[in-house]
Write an enzyme that holds these catalytic residues in place. Structure first.
Site, PDB file in Angstrom:
ATOM      1  N   GLU A 127      11.894  -1.107  -0.941  1.00  0.00           N
ATOM      2  CA  GLU A 127      11.489   0.226  -1.407  1.00  0.00           C
ATOM      3  C   GLU A 127      11.545   0.317  -2.931  1.00  0.00           C
ATOM      4  O   GLU A 127      10.622   0.816  -3.579  1.00  0.00           O
ATOM      5  CB  GLU A 127      12.403   1.308  -0.810  1.00  0.00           C
ATOM      6  CG  GLU A 127      12.406   1.400   0.698  1.00  0.00           C
ATOM      7  CD  GLU A 127      11.094   1.892   1.274  1.00  0.00           C
ATOM      8  OE1 GLU A 127      10.201   2.310   0.523  1.00  0.00           O
ATOM      9  OE2 GLU A 127      10.958   1.847   2.511  1.00  0.00           O
ATOM     10  N   ASN A 174       8.429   0.699  -5.569  1.00  0.00           N
ATOM     11  CA  ASN A 174       8.348   1.814  -6.521  1.00  0.00           C
ATOM     12  C   ASN A 174       8.009   1.317  -7.928  1.00  0.00           C
ATOM     13  O   ASN A 174       7.215   1.934  -8.642  1.00  0.00           O
ATOM     14  CB  ASN A 174       9.679   2.581  -6.572  1.00  0.00           C
ATOM     15  CG  ASN A 174       9.782   3.610  -5.464  1.00  0.00           C
ATOM     16  OD1 ASN A 174       8.821   3.858  -4.741  1.00  0.00           O
ATOM     17  ND2 ASN A 174      10.954   4.206  -5.330  1.00  0.00           N
ATOM     18  N   ARG A 177       0.763   6.723   1.310  1.00  0.00           N
ATOM     19  CA  ARG A 177       2.164   6.556   0.921  1.00  0.00           C
ATOM     20  C   ARG A 177       2.946   7.696   1.576  1.00  0.00           C
ATOM     21  O   ARG A 177       2.493   8.842   1.600  1.00  0.00           O
ATOM     22  CB  ARG A 177       2.345   6.642  -0.603  1.00  0.00           C
ATOM     23  CG  ARG A 177       1.501   5.674  -1.420  1.00  0.00           C
ATOM     24  CD  ARG A 177       1.935   4.218  -1.352  1.00  0.00           C
ATOM     25  NE  ARG A 177       3.368   4.026  -1.372  1.00  0.00           N
ATOM     26  CZ  ARG A 177       3.960   2.951  -0.867  1.00  0.00           C
ATOM     27  NH1 ARG A 177       3.265   2.014  -0.295  1.00  0.00           N
ATOM     28  NH2 ARG A 177       5.256   2.827  -0.938  1.00  0.00           N
TER      29      ARG A 177
END
Lengths: 142, 116
Positions: free
Chosen positions: A49, A53, A108
């Site tokens: 994650e 990002n 997303r």
């Protein structure tokens, strides 16, 4: 915080193909303190994650460098810092809200920080607009 | 690792499209999976879309984005969507995002009444 008993530093281009490599390298390093399968899967997911990002949001898919430090501390504590020199986040609190996303394609989910928070023992995010973001997270192993 | 594209099993029977991707779902691999699934959806225009996660070894929230995006495509065809074979970790992510509350998405292993 005390000095890590062992530590690695990684410096990778912010390319999506490196997401799997980051997970694999960090999982391999953490394996030396014998986490259980669930704990290792938690760490892999949280790392994925944070790295995503950096690639998608911090650098906007235009590339850059991702800096990762993984430390193992006494008492079976793992600390992971993932840092970029991208665009930064204006409102970290808002960005950490479940389902919050700046993406308009509908592809997303806006659950990245929520997953990190849920799967790790602790998470701290520090960001400066125009300078970048530092995500620190730690996992207390059983 | 996601450097090698793993084959995706696809079947279309009696209006039901079943897709079974394999490997890891992250932001990198999700793109190819999305393109292939959408190609199947637009070609077959099914009455039911089943996404089996039985061959997925890893999934982060990009998998959630993949699912929500496909649900949006299915809605264009008024086609309900069903998720099968999700592991406990995947179900945890689905619960966090409130997927169990979506009326046109059935998730094996989660009931509509679940709110956590």
């Amino acid at each position: 915080m005390k000095k890590a008993t062992n530590e690695i530093k990684l410096k990778l281009p912010a390319l999506s193909i490196n997401e799997g490599a980051c997970r694999a390298m960090i999982a391999a390093f953490c394996a030396q303190v014998d986490p259980n399968i669930e704990e290792l899967a938690d760490i892999k997911c949280a790392v994925s994650e944070a790295v995503t990002n950096c690639i998608v949001h911090a650098y906007g898919g235009r590339g850059g460098i991702i800096y990762i430090t993984v430390g193992i501390y006494e008492g079976r504590l793992i600390r992971i810092e993932i840092r970029d020199r991208g665009c930064g986040i204006a409102d970290v609190k808002e960005a950490m809200q479940p389902l919050f996303t700046t993406d308009s394609t509908g592809e997303r989910s806006g659950m990245g920080f929520s997953v990190m928070e849920s799967f790790m023992s602790g998470l701290r995010v520090h960001s400066t607009v125009g300078r970048g973001t530092r995500v620190s997270m730690w996992k207390q192993l059983s | 690792m996601t450097t090698t594209k793993e084959p995706m099993q696809v079947s279309f029977t009696d209006g039901c499209l079943t897709v079974c991707p394999a490997g890891e779902i992250d932001h990198h691999s999700a793109r190819a999976m999305r393109e292939e699934i959408d190609r199947q959806l637009f070609t077959n225009k099914p009455r039911l879309f089943v996404l089996s996660l039985s061959h997925i070894r890893f999934m982060d929230s990009s998998g959630l984005g993949l699912i929500l995006g496909r649900l949006a495509v299915c809605r264009r065809f008024h086609c309900p969507m069903r998720l099968t074979d999700a592991g406990e970790r995947m179900l945890k992510i689905f619960r966090m995002a409130g997927l169990q509350r979506m009326q046109d998405l059935q998730i094996d292993g989660l009931t509509k009444e679940e709110t956590k």
